[in-house]
Design an enzyme around this catalytic site. Sequence first.
Site, mmCIF file in Angstrom:
data_model
loop_
_atom_site.group_PDB
_atom_site.id
_atom_site.type_symbol
_atom_site.label_atom_id
_atom_site.label_comp_id
_atom_site.label_asym_id
_atom_site.label_seq_id
_atom_site.Cartn_x
_atom_site.Cartn_y
_atom_site.Cartn_z
ATOM 1 N N HIS A 18 0.840 -1.210 0.000
ATOM 2 C CA HIS A 18 0.000 0.000 0.000
ATOM 3 C C HIS A 18 0.872 1.257 0.000
ATOM 4 O O HIS A 18 0.678 2.162 -0.824
ATOM 5 C CB HIS A 18 -0.908 -0.014 1.230
ATOM 6 C CG HIS A 18 -1.821 1.164 1.318
ATOM 7 N ND1 HIS A 18 -3.109 1.138 0.836
ATOM 8 C CD2 HIS A 18 -1.635 2.417 1.828
ATOM 9 C CE1 HIS A 18 -3.677 2.324 1.037
ATOM 10 N NE2 HIS A 18 -2.806 3.123 1.640
ATOM 11 N N GLU A 19 1.833 1.301 0.918
ATOM 12 C CA GLU A 19 2.699 2.479 1.014
ATOM 13 C C GLU A 19 3.616 2.599 -0.200
ATOM 14 O O GLU A 19 3.970 3.710 -0.605
ATOM 15 C CB GLU A 19 3.531 2.409 2.299
ATOM 16 C CG GLU A 19 2.714 2.441 3.581
ATOM 17 C CD GLU A 19 1.865 3.697 3.713
ATOM 18 O OE1 GLU A 19 2.241 4.745 3.138
ATOM 19 O OE2 GLU A 19 0.816 3.637 4.380
ATOM 20 N N HIS A 22 1.893 4.721 -2.817
ATOM 21 C CA HIS A 22 2.032 6.161 -2.550
ATOM 22 C C HIS A 22 3.447 6.632 -2.866
ATOM 23 O O HIS A 22 3.646 7.710 -3.439
ATOM 24 C CB HIS A 22 1.726 6.448 -1.078
ATOM 25 C CG HIS A 22 0.296 6.220 -0.691
ATOM 26 N ND1 HIS A 22 -0.761 6.704 -1.422
ATOM 27 C CD2 HIS A 22 -0.250 5.564 0.371
ATOM 28 C CE1 HIS A 22 -1.897 6.373 -0.836
ATOM 29 N NE2 HIS A 22 -1.617 5.676 0.248
#
Length: 419
Positions: A18-19, A22
Amino acid sequence: MVGIIAFIIVFAVVVFIHELGHFVAAKKSGVRVREFAIGMGPKVFQVRKNGTTYTLRLLPLGGYVRMAGRGDLDSAELQPGMTIVVVRENDVVTRLNLSEQTELVGGISFTLDKADLVDELFIQGYLEDDEENLVKWAVSPDATIIEENGTEVLIAPRSTHLESAKVWQRLIINFAGPFMNFVLATILFFGLAFAVPSVTTTVIEQAQKSAPAYSAGLRHDDQIIKLDNKKINNWQSMQTYIQTTPEHSVKVTFIRDGKTKTIPVKIKLMSENGQKYQMIGITPKQSTAFNERVKYGVNTTGQAFTQIFHSIKDLIVKPNLNKLGGPVSIFKTTSDVSSLGILAIISFTAWLSVNLGLINLFPIPALDGGKIVLNVIEMIVRRPIPEKVENYVTIVGAGILVVLMVAVTWNDITRIFLK
């Protein structure tokens, strides 16, 4: 112990991916990513590469991408009167040390009077051996600052801030985290399709003679294509439909010898070890064919998205804490799944990744979905949302999430361990 290790790995992988979404989107958009942390709490290890400091932290839960922006300014740490150590190269400051844990070779002690590491990029103050003459030194835009906790990161000039990126770039950055969760889930589901010895199909292997399906006329090699006019792509979706339908019978459409037929089949309510379930009494034919494995991967991925989406929709329509699960619930489920083997853990990781991605798209401030809503509003009104408004909305959203997380965690503890 195996359950704990499995939980740490599963949670770390899902959050890391997920990170990572980003992180990559921010880098591509010109936003300075100052730190990429795995875990939370005190720093255990750090290494800096290509402008980002990668840290491993003590608590192996979660992680974060720390982007340059108005929520992460160095000016809060640089106060008049404080003494820092700096390193100068070619008449510009290249390193600033605020930590007592780290010594800089060739460092110069400097008492601050003023500092601006965002716009004008300078520090002003007095040297250790000259407290009368005020000096002002330029700071390199690629200078690093060693924070009080010992973490060394690049400073954050305004041009590198998240807020300085175009609104469509910020929207992509916010969406990239959930998107990568969906990518991970898809890869894992397809990996499972080729890792298992065989996959299920919608063709019947056996209709139990004592069960409703056989009595209704279903037989070996019948291919089920619809249930109550609902198209069936895989065995799992058929099971889900039969388990959840409130009706006492189902219309089964199938293909036999090239001809399509539809017959009504009664649904039988069963009970085993206190658990009730519905069945019609058929087993699926297994296949090792390449095209069936691809089909299985596509259908399983689609089923995960559909099923979790409907669960979230049901939660919104009929709120209930028992429908939510926090870290405690995830730990319990991971522990249970770990006893079933590596393939079960991979499957659970895929489902959890879809869940995390969809939950993060909720239009709640502080979640990615809330930030995306603000981006869309900014696109519509064609001007930046006032900082005070955005901060207020974010604080309210964060407060809601904290209260919800505490409530869910306590509910998990009482439901799982204190029942």
